[in-house]
Design a protein around this motif. Structure first.
Motif, PDB file in Angstrom:
ATOM      1  N   ARG A  23       0.882  -1.358   0.111  1.00  0.00           N
ATOM      2  CA  ARG A  23      -0.047  -0.057  -0.218  1.00  0.00           C
ATOM      3  C   ARG A  23       1.087   1.184  -0.043  1.00  0.00           C
ATOM      4  O   ARG A  23       1.777   1.374   0.764  1.00  0.00           O
ATOM      5  N   LEU A  24       0.384   2.308  -0.771  1.00  0.00           N
ATOM      6  CA  LEU A  24       0.886   3.533  -0.939  1.00  0.00           C
ATOM      7  C   LEU A  24      -0.117   4.493  -0.057  1.00  0.00           C
ATOM      8  O   LEU A  24      -1.347   4.418  -0.549  1.00  0.00           O
ATOM      9  N   VAL A  25       0.167   5.282   0.798  1.00  0.00           N
ATOM     10  CA  VAL A  25      -0.859   6.327   1.404  1.00  0.00           C
ATOM     11  C   VAL A  25      -0.384   7.630   1.373  1.00  0.00           C
ATOM     12  O   VAL A  25       0.714   8.011   1.612  1.00  0.00           O
ATOM     13  N   PHE A  26      -1.151   8.225   0.441  1.00  0.00           N
ATOM     14  CA  PHE A  26      -0.739   9.698   0.063  1.00  0.00           C
ATOM     15  C   PHE A  26      -1.599  10.497   0.996  1.00  0.00           C
ATOM     16  O   PHE A  26      -2.766  10.290   1.407  1.00  0.00           O
ATOM     17  N   GLY A  27      -0.813  11.584   1.729  1.00  0.00           N
ATOM     18  CA  GLY A  27      -1.494  12.688   2.366  1.00  0.00           C
ATOM     19  C   GLY A  27      -0.890  12.388   3.912  1.00  0.00           C
ATOM     20  O   GLY A  27      -1.478  12.883   4.870  1.00  0.00           O
TER      21      GLY A  27
ATOM     22  N   ASP B 255      -2.386  -4.749 -11.216  1.00  0.00           N
ATOM     23  CA  ASP B 255      -3.847  -4.966 -10.719  1.00  0.00           C
ATOM     24  C   ASP B 255      -3.778  -4.013  -9.127  1.00  0.00           C
ATOM     25  O   ASP B 255      -3.028  -4.233  -8.394  1.00  0.00           O
ATOM     26  N   TYR B 256      -4.549  -3.091  -9.209  1.00  0.00           N
ATOM     27  CA  TYR B 256      -4.707  -2.125  -8.225  1.00  0.00           C
ATOM     28  C   TYR B 256      -5.972  -1.594  -7.801  1.00  0.00           C
ATOM     29  O   TYR B 256      -6.713  -1.571  -8.608  1.00  0.00           O
ATOM     30  N   THR B 257      -6.280  -0.998  -6.451  1.00  0.00           N
ATOM     31  CA  THR B 257      -7.510  -0.251  -6.268  1.00  0.00           C
ATOM     32  C   THR B 257      -7.054   1.029  -5.499  1.00  0.00           C
ATOM     33  O   THR B 257      -5.996   1.017  -4.998  1.00  0.00           O
ATOM     34  N   ILE B 258      -7.877   1.998  -5.870  1.00  0.00           N
ATOM     35  CA  ILE B 258      -7.558   3.483  -4.864  1.00  0.00           C
ATOM     36  C   ILE B 258      -8.636   3.600  -3.988  1.00  0.00           C
ATOM     37  O   ILE B 258     -10.091   3.424  -4.746  1.00  0.00           O
ATOM     38  N   SER B 259      -8.474   4.050  -2.997  1.00  0.00           N
ATOM     39  CA  SER B 259      -9.623   4.398  -2.132  1.00  0.00           C
ATOM     40  C   SER B 259      -9.242   5.893  -1.564  1.00  0.00           C
ATOM     41  O   SER B 259      -8.173   6.157  -1.163  1.00  0.00           O
ATOM     42  N   ILE B 260     -10.354   6.538  -1.375  1.00  0.00           N
ATOM     43  CA  ILE B 260     -10.215   8.001  -0.281  1.00  0.00           C
ATOM     44  C   ILE B 260     -11.080   7.749   0.738  1.00  0.00           C
ATOM     45  O   ILE B 260     -12.038   7.445   0.950  1.00  0.00           O
ATOM     46  N   ASP B 261     -10.333   8.267   1.820  1.00  0.00           N
ATOM     47  CA  ASP B 261     -11.298   8.074   3.405  1.00  0.00           C
ATOM     48  C   ASP B 261     -11.635   9.463   3.879  1.00  0.00           C
ATOM     49  O   ASP B 261     -11.348  10.429   3.014  1.00  0.00           O
ATOM     50  N   ALA B 262     -12.222   9.719   4.830  1.00  0.00           N
ATOM     51  CA  ALA B 262     -12.855  10.937   5.477  1.00  0.00           C
ATOM     52  C   ALA B 262     -11.633  11.863   5.622  1.00  0.00           C
ATOM     53  O   ALA B 262     -12.089  13.026   5.700  1.00  0.00           O
ATOM     54  N   GLN B 263     -10.294  11.397   5.967  1.00  0.00           N
ATOM     55  CA  GLN B 263      -9.419  12.725   6.210  1.00  0.00           C
ATOM     56  C   GLN B 263      -8.634  13.003   4.978  1.00  0.00           C
ATOM     57  O   GLN B 263      -7.619  13.553   5.053  1.00  0.00           O
ATOM     58  N   ASN B 264      -9.343  12.720   3.722  1.00  0.00           N
ATOM     59  CA  ASN B 264      -8.781  12.943   2.476  1.00  0.00           C
ATOM     60  C   ASN B 264      -7.210  12.144   2.242  1.00  0.00           C
ATOM     61  O   ASN B 264      -6.563  12.784   1.573  1.00  0.00           O
ATOM     62  N   LEU B 265      -7.344  10.968   2.754  1.00  0.00           N
ATOM     63  CA  LEU B 265      -5.987  10.126   2.599  1.00  0.00           C
ATOM     64  C   LEU B 265      -6.341   9.241   1.268  1.00  0.00           C
ATOM     65  O   LEU B 265      -7.556   8.829   1.286  1.00  0.00           O
ATOM     66  N   ILE B 266      -5.361   9.220   0.471  1.00  0.00           N
ATOM     67  CA  ILE B 266      -5.677   8.272  -0.544  1.00  0.00           C
ATOM     68  C   ILE B 266      -4.777   7.009  -0.315  1.00  0.00           C
ATOM     69  O   ILE B 266      -3.637   7.030  -0.216  1.00  0.00           O
ATOM     70  N   THR B 267      -5.398   5.797  -0.366  1.00  0.00           N
ATOM     71  CA  THR B 267      -4.668   4.526  -0.223  1.00  0.00           C
ATOM     72  C   THR B 267      -4.818   3.950  -1.592  1.00  0.00           C
ATOM     73  O   THR B 267      -5.797   3.565  -2.178  1.00  0.00           O
TER      74      THR B 267
ATOM     75  N   GLY C 195      -3.668  14.882   4.671  1.00  0.00           N
ATOM     76  CA  GLY C 195      -4.565  14.788   3.733  1.00  0.00           C
ATOM     77  C   GLY C 195      -4.165  15.412   2.329  1.00  0.00           C
ATOM     78  O   GLY C 195      -2.931  16.074   2.170  1.00  0.00           O
ATOM     79  N   VAL C 196      -5.150  15.142   1.436  1.00  0.00           N
ATOM     80  CA  VAL C 196      -4.737  15.520   0.151  1.00  0.00           C
ATOM     81  C   VAL C 196      -5.580  16.523  -0.393  1.00  0.00           C
ATOM     82  O   VAL C 196      -6.784  16.173  -0.310  1.00  0.00           O
ATOM     83  N   GLU C 197      -5.287  17.703  -1.101  1.00  0.00           N
ATOM     84  CA  GLU C 197      -6.025  18.607  -1.838  1.00  0.00           C
ATOM     85  C   GLU C 197      -6.469  17.763  -2.685  1.00  0.00           C
ATOM     86  O   GLU C 197      -6.141  17.301  -3.715  1.00  0.00           O
ATOM     87  N   ASN C 198      -7.765  18.097  -3.085  1.00  0.00           N
ATOM     88  CA  ASN C 198      -8.833  17.644  -4.234  1.00  0.00           C
ATOM     89  C   ASN C 198      -8.462  15.966  -4.488  1.00  0.00           C
ATOM     90  O   ASN C 198      -7.880  15.679  -5.651  1.00  0.00           O
ATOM     91  N   PRO C 199      -8.751  15.359  -3.506  1.00  0.00           N
ATOM     92  CA  PRO C 199      -8.635  13.764  -3.492  1.00  0.00           C
ATOM     93  C   PRO C 199      -9.252  12.866  -4.768  1.00  0.00           C
ATOM     94  O   PRO C 199      -8.346  12.211  -5.318  1.00  0.00           O
ATOM     95  N   GLU C 200     -10.224  13.518  -5.229  1.00  0.00           N
ATOM     96  CA  GLU C 200     -10.922  12.953  -6.328  1.00  0.00           C
ATOM     97  C   GLU C 200      -9.891  12.779  -7.729  1.00  0.00           C
ATOM     98  O   GLU C 200      -9.880  12.134  -8.215  1.00  0.00           O
TER      99      GLU C 200
END
Length: 174
Positions: free
Chosen positions: A32-36, A69-81, A45-50
């Protein structure tokens, strides 16, 4: 927050160097890479996560071959995993180079490791590799060693007869 390691990396923002880590996880094991997240493991957090997530997707699809093969998710704190799963079609390369993790750093693989990745992706083991055609191997090259080890009782020197160049399927006959 977990410590960075072989299967986890934190980034403040997605600079292109993260693509080396995508290559690593696809080649050697899900990660996993976690951005923010700052270097001190503080959530920023990350600005403009979408929009950032869409850019990540485009960069991976445009720069990693074959596509992992990968997935990208955004949580409530604007972290992108970004979760990258180990692939079956190794090697996965960024700019023509495959990468691996050494604890919490990402480095290019050696030529030896690259060849192993190619064999894994081809579902071939070293013992299944074909012999080189016309590889000239004659029994007399190793006959003295065999005679020394086994002894030359009962005329061992005439016991084996080699025919032709050693190729896949060639035999040394009695």
């Amino acid at each position: 927050m977990e410590r960075e390691g072989k299967h986890l990396e934190y980034k403040v923002a997605p600079l292109k160097s993260y693509l080396k880590t995508v290559s690593t996880f696809a080649n050697y094991g899900t990660g996993r890479l976690v951005f923010g997240v700052s270097d001190e493991r503080q959530v920023i957090g990350v600005e403009n996560p979408e929009r950032t997530a869409l850019n990540l997707e485009n960069q991976i699809n445009d720069n990693i071959l074959p596509s992992p093969d990968y997935t990208i998710s955004i949580d409530a704190q604007n972290l992108i995993t970004l979760t990258v799963r180990k692939g079956r079609n190794t090697p996965y390369c960024y700019k023509g180079t495959a990468y691996k993790r050494n604890d919490s750093s990402t480095v290019a693989v050696s030529d030896y490791e690259y060849r192993n990745l190619v064999m894994q992706g081809s579902s071939v083991t070293f013992s299944e590799l074909p012999l080189f055609r016309n590889w000239r191997t004659e029994f007399f090259l190793f006959q003295p060693s065999v005679q020394h080890t086994a002894g030359d009782t009962a005329g061992f020197s005439g016991y084996f007869h080699y025919t032709g160049n050693l190729q896949s399927g060639s035999r040394i006959h009695k």
